[in-house]
Design an enzyme around this catalytic site. Sequence first.
Site, short mmCIF file in Angstrom:
data_model
loop_
_atom_site.label_atom_id
_atom_site.label_comp_id
_atom_site.label_asym_id
_atom_site.label_seq_id
_atom_site.Cartn_x
_atom_site.Cartn_y
_atom_site.Cartn_z
N SER A 112 0.70 -1.22 -0.09
CA SER A 112 0.06 -0.11 -0.13
C SER A 112 1.06 1.12 0.13
O SER A 112 1.91 1.11 0.32
CB SER A 112 -0.88 0.08 1.24
OG SER A 112 -1.52 1.26 1.41
N TYR A 159 -2.67 -1.27 10.46
CA TYR A 159 -2.45 -1.64 9.02
C TYR A 159 -1.36 -1.13 8.49
O TYR A 159 -0.43 -1.64 7.78
CB TYR A 159 -3.52 -0.92 8.28
CG TYR A 159 -3.87 -1.05 6.69
CD1 TYR A 159 -4.23 -2.16 6.07
CD2 TYR A 159 -3.58 0.09 5.96
CE1 TYR A 159 -4.16 -2.30 4.84
CE2 TYR A 159 -3.52 0.09 4.33
CZ TYR A 159 -3.98 -1.25 4.10
OH TYR A 159 -4.06 -1.23 2.52
C1 BGC Z 1 -6.26 1.54 2.43
C2 BGC Z 1 -7.46 2.51 2.18
C3 BGC Z 1 -6.97 4.03 2.08
C4 BGC Z 1 -6.00 4.03 0.76
C5 BGC Z 1 -5.55 5.41 0.30
C6 BGC Z 1 -5.40 2.00 0.99
O1 BGC Z 1 -3.99 1.19 1.41
O2 BGC Z 1 -6.49 0.50 2.51
O3 BGC Z 1 -8.21 2.31 3.44
O4 BGC Z 1 -8.24 4.60 1.48
O5 BGC Z 1 -4.92 3.20 0.98
O6 BGC Z 1 -4.86 6.21 1.45
#
Ligand code: BGC
Length: 255
Positions: free
Chosen positions: A143, A156
């Site tokens: 991410s 997360y």
């Molecule tokens: C997350 C989302 C978030 C996005 C952008 C992703 O990795 O799961 O919750 O909206 O990143 O910030």
Amino acid sequence: MLLKDKTIIVTGGNSGIGEAIALAAAAEGANIVIDYVAHPEETASLVDRAEQAGGHAVGVQADVSRSADLHAMVQKAVDTFGRLDVLVNNAGIETRTSLLDTSESDFEKVLAINVKSAFFGSQAAAKQFIAQGDGGLIINISSVHEDWPMPGNIAYCVSKGGIRMLARTAGVELGEHGIRMVNVAPGAVSTPINASTEADPEKLKRLDAAIPLGRMAHADEIAEVVAFLASGRAAYMTSTTVVVDGGISQGSVGL
Ligand code: BGC
């Protein structure tokens, strides 16, 4: 076809980005192993769609937070298709809670599904690649939050930061075996993980405004990058991250 006869495992493969990866890879002729933990009927339907798209597919039930299940998943890929070429560590969850309000059990769950799974999945795949003797590729769907804070979603972020260092370190450790590890870091993607944002017009408006391209990604826009990496045409990439975020992580109010 970019992926003809390559065998690819996708964890968390029956929804969201994982589902899109399975379908994009199938359209390029791959053999797909779709890991799922629940909803066997959705996996069965995805197996059919992947076959129609031009690939071969099989579902495997594995709880990615358990090392033994991950080893069994790799074995299933080898038993079904004869070898393994690419592991995509995609399974992931988030709690959208802050440091002050994250419970111990939620923290452990997020870390287990997001990063322990990628760690031991990579271990199982790497052992198989070494036994095969001709290298291999591990792609982690991380991410932008592997390197960019998301306040209110801290467990997360901690897990994705772990995946960042998993790729950096394991890529170095495994280079001598011809095994590469690359992260793909999506920004905001229209999948079930973002359902609460998409259901709230105000939040969605603020999110879209923060993205230079002005909108969330479609899952297949992430999947196409994964298919390209899986093809081997990016053969000199390892221990690094490809960011696919519409520019969100570079945004600034400019004041
Ligand atoms: C997350 C989302 C978030 C996005 C952008 C992703 O990795 O799961 O919750 O909206 O990143 O910030």
